[in-house]
Write an enzyme that holds these catalytic residues in place. Structure first.
Site, mmCIF file in Angstrom:
data_model
loop_
_atom_site.group_PDB
_atom_site.id
_atom_site.type_symbol
_atom_site.label_atom_id
_atom_site.label_comp_id
_atom_site.label_asym_id
_atom_site.label_seq_id
_atom_site.Cartn_x
_atom_site.Cartn_y
_atom_site.Cartn_z
ATOM 1 N N ASN A 54 -23.790 8.781 20.532
ATOM 2 C CA ASN A 54 -23.106 7.919 19.895
ATOM 3 C C ASN A 54 -21.724 8.113 19.722
ATOM 4 O O ASN A 54 -20.603 7.271 19.929
ATOM 5 C CB ASN A 54 -23.592 7.056 18.515
ATOM 6 C CG ASN A 54 -24.785 6.255 18.765
ATOM 7 O OD1 ASN A 54 -24.630 5.297 19.176
ATOM 8 N ND2 ASN A 54 -26.218 6.739 18.630
ATOM 9 N N ARG A 103 -13.114 -3.458 20.757
ATOM 10 C CA ARG A 103 -12.500 -3.984 19.506
ATOM 11 C C ARG A 103 -11.182 -3.609 19.688
ATOM 12 O O ARG A 103 -10.145 -4.408 19.177
ATOM 13 C CB ARG A 103 -13.355 -2.902 18.594
ATOM 14 C CG ARG A 103 -12.494 -2.743 17.196
ATOM 15 C CD ARG A 103 -12.705 -3.961 16.380
ATOM 16 N NE ARG A 103 -14.019 -4.216 15.888
ATOM 17 C CZ ARG A 103 -14.742 -3.913 14.922
ATOM 18 N NH1 ARG A 103 -13.700 -3.291 13.801
ATOM 19 N NH2 ARG A 103 -15.725 -4.182 14.738
ATOM 20 N N ALA A 113 -27.065 4.276 23.922
ATOM 21 C CA ALA A 113 -26.250 4.437 22.617
ATOM 22 C C ALA A 113 -24.975 4.674 23.204
ATOM 23 O O ALA A 113 -23.970 4.097 22.741
ATOM 24 C CB ALA A 113 -26.852 5.470 21.786
ATOM 25 N N SER A 163 -28.752 -0.831 24.164
ATOM 26 C CA SER A 163 -28.609 -0.220 22.859
ATOM 27 C C SER A 163 -30.006 0.300 22.220
ATOM 28 O O SER A 163 -30.043 0.117 21.243
ATOM 29 C CB SER A 163 -27.919 -1.110 21.798
ATOM 30 O OG SER A 163 -28.855 -2.143 21.234
ATOM 31 N N TRP A 176 -31.217 25.690 -9.455
ATOM 32 C CA TRP A 176 -30.830 26.557 -8.228
ATOM 33 C C TRP A 176 -31.308 25.802 -7.031
ATOM 34 O O TRP A 176 -32.424 25.971 -6.735
ATOM 35 C CB TRP A 176 -31.318 27.884 -8.272
ATOM 36 C CG TRP A 176 -30.510 28.656 -9.525
ATOM 37 C CD1 TRP A 176 -30.933 28.942 -10.675
ATOM 38 C CD2 TRP A 176 -29.282 29.573 -9.418
ATOM 39 N NE1 TRP A 176 -30.124 29.655 -11.499
ATOM 40 C CE2 TRP A 176 -29.079 30.006 -10.642
ATOM 41 C CE3 TRP A 176 -28.497 29.675 -8.277
ATOM 42 C CZ2 TRP A 176 -27.880 30.784 -10.745
ATOM 43 C CZ3 TRP A 176 -27.311 30.379 -8.698
ATOM 44 C CH2 TRP A 176 -27.132 31.109 -9.957
ATOM 45 N N CYS A 221 -35.503 7.533 20.467
ATOM 46 C CA CYS A 221 -36.066 8.504 19.335
ATOM 47 C C CYS A 221 -37.520 7.476 18.576
ATOM 48 O O CYS A 221 -38.175 8.254 17.916
ATOM 49 C CB CYS A 221 -35.161 8.699 18.602
ATOM 50 S SG CYS A 221 -33.793 9.819 19.075
ATOM 51 N N ARG A 235 -19.552 -9.810 21.091
ATOM 52 C CA ARG A 235 -18.364 -9.008 21.462
ATOM 53 C C ARG A 235 -17.870 -9.026 22.691
ATOM 54 O O ARG A 235 -16.655 -8.231 22.847
ATOM 55 C CB ARG A 235 -19.227 -7.590 21.386
ATOM 56 C CG ARG A 235 -19.768 -7.119 20.006
ATOM 57 C CD ARG A 235 -20.438 -5.788 19.812
ATOM 58 N NE ARG A 235 -20.782 -5.621 18.491
ATOM 59 C CZ ARG A 235 -21.338 -4.515 18.282
ATOM 60 N NH1 ARG A 235 -21.439 -3.414 19.116
ATOM 61 N NH2 ARG A 235 -22.195 -4.334 16.814
ATOM 62 N N TYR A 262 -27.630 18.015 -9.464
ATOM 63 C CA TYR A 262 -28.891 18.436 -9.833
ATOM 64 C C TYR A 262 -29.441 17.555 -10.986
ATOM 65 O O TYR A 262 -28.639 17.080 -11.930
ATOM 66 C CB TYR A 262 -28.910 19.736 -10.593
ATOM 67 C CG TYR A 262 -29.773 20.272 -11.693
ATOM 68 C CD1 TYR A 262 -31.345 20.324 -11.193
ATOM 69 C CD2 TYR A 262 -29.330 20.156 -13.119
ATOM 70 C CE1 TYR A 262 -32.173 20.649 -12.381
ATOM 71 C CE2 TYR A 262 -30.127 20.436 -14.085
ATOM 72 C CZ TYR A 262 -31.878 20.505 -13.784
ATOM 73 O OH TYR A 262 -32.647 21.084 -14.418
#
Length: 446
Positions: free
Chosen positions: A306, A28, A17, A45, A434, A49, A76, A426
């Site tokens: 990242n 870029r 990452a 990449s 609340w 997880c 890229r 809400y």
């Protein structure tokens, strides 16, 4: 007058990452520059997880790559080298072991983004067939293949942290008998206070043989793993997951004389620069500072990783940006019980010398008259001197919006009064009038 663009070469060690974020950012901003990424595996990449969900069978292995290599190479313009292990780093060059031999590559800027590795306990039997770590996508592939080729009914997980908990869920969901062996007195003890972990432990014990305060002595088996032996008993095991922590991969950085910080990871400043000129570090290999305490911390998590890569790439390309540090915001779950935190726990705040007060509340995620409401518990930690909110923990249902809102509050130095008057949304289908987070602020007082 024509401006002459000077082409630079940026070498990035690690295609996870942080590494790919840094590489993409440089290209870029400086498309004419030569950006080379060396990744030791065939995965780029990647999303570690996601390993538990591949093991569980709810996600295909190939989805662990956010983008395939072709996106980085063709779209890229990144010079991406897979199965390329950097074996030597020196001023101005790296030496890389690739399929066709060893090669040297020059660099003007260097980024260490080579992550962390599992800490495998030094005990007998860790090299037996059927014993795995769960750190990288190849681990998920190996575990799935082993389960397909062998009868697996009894699974032992060594470790009670995030990986251990998520892997326990992955096997419970498949109907396996799971034993979790934890060295400490409770799970997730380094991340949460006891009243919070007590709630998720109650759920865990309904589905898992949870063995606390036991030390694994050895793993036994002939052709493959058969049992795990601790200082308190023996447990049958057809498969073992070692989830006993990770350590930053700092060996290459040491070769270059890069400063290693007090946490054991690479020291970096707010630009992700290391102590060596034109050398940067990002992701799980790098330490940073804690937003609240200002102390040096090592928090190997995907979101800051990242962003560290993004910051490193920006600064290399001449666009100055600072990384503000981390709060250690995390979230995970076991079945339908979620647990998360941001900022300091009570234990951490006291260790840092704060004079604090705390509150622990139970609430519902819906008004009493609307169906579907579930229980949620929140704990808050406040600095008595300033009323500043120092940390929030949550366990139960629908905790993510509360933890994320609390993280934003901590980044903005909210007091309990600020938190109480935050204008949260809400409507009965979504939350009570609340909100539990507002109730927590009220109970904490201001």
């Amino acid at each position: 007058m024509r401006v002459v663009k000077v082409k630079k070469t940026v070498v990035i060690i690690g295609g996870g990452a942080a590494g790919m974020s840094a590489a993409s950012r440089v290209k870029r901003l400086k498309p004419e520059w030569d950006v080379k990424v060396f990744e030791a595996t065939e995965w780029v990449s990647h999303a570690p997880c996601g390993i538990p969900y591949v093991v569980e069978g709810i996600s295909p292995t190939e989805k662990l790559m956010h983008y395939p290599p072709e996106v980085f190479i063709k779209k890229r313009g990144i010079d991406l080298h897979l199965n390329a292990e950097v074996i030597e780093v020196d001023t101005g060059y790296v030496r890389v072991r690739e399929k066709d031999g060893e090669k040297s590559y020059e660099w003007d800027y260097l980024v260490f983004a080579n992550g962390a590795s599992p800490q495998v306990p030094a005990i007998e039997g860790v090299d037996l067939k059927g014993v795995f770590t769960a750190d990288l996508p190849p681990d998920a592939v190996a575990i799935r293949e082993y389960m397909e080729k062998n009868r697996v009914e009894d699974v032992v997980i060594v470790g009670g942290g995030y990986i251990g908990l998520e892997m326990a869920e992955a096997f419970v969901a498949q109907g396996k008998r799971v034993t979790m062996i934890v060295r400490g007195e409770r799970i997730l003890r380094r991340s949460f206070d006891k009243e919070v972990t007590d709630i998720i432990e109650e759920k865990l014990k309904q589905h898992v043989n949870l063995r606390l305060q036991e030390i694994v002595l050895r793993i036994e088996g002939k052709d493959r793993v058969e049992k795990v032996v601790t200082d308190a008993g023996e447990y049958r095991a057809d498969l073992v997951i070692l989830a006993t922590g990770i350590k930053p991969n700092i060996e290459l950085a040491r070769q270059l004389g890069v400063r290693i910080g007090e946490t054991g990871a690479i020291w970096t400043n707010e630009k992700m620069q290391t102590s060596v000129e034109n050398v940067y570090a990002a992701g799980d290999v790098a330490e940073t500072k804690h937003v609240i305490t200002g102390r040096r911390v090592w928090v190997p998590l995907a979101p800051p990783g990242n962003k560290m890569g993004y910051v490193a790439g920006s600064n290399i390309a001449g666009k100055e940006i600072h990384f503000p540090g981390v709060l250690g915001t995390t979230v995970t779950k076991f079945l339908d019980v979620e647990i998360g935190k941001t900022g300091l726990t009570e234990t951490e705040a006291l260790k840092e010398g704060y004079d604090i007060r705390t509150a622990f509340i139970k609430a519902s995620t819906r008004p009493h008259y609307y169906p579907g409401g579930k229980e949620i518990w929140l704990k808050g930690v406040v600095d008595n001197e300033t009323n500043r909110l120092l940390g929030v923990q949550a366990v139960g249902a629908e905790i993510l919006p509360r933890i994320d809102a609390a993280a934003a509050m901590l980044m903005a130095n909210f007091t309990t009064k600020d938190a109480f008057f935050t204008d949260l949304a809400y409507a009965p289908p979504f939350a009570p009038v609340w909100d539990p987070l507002v109730v927590l602020a009220r109970v904490l007082k201001f």
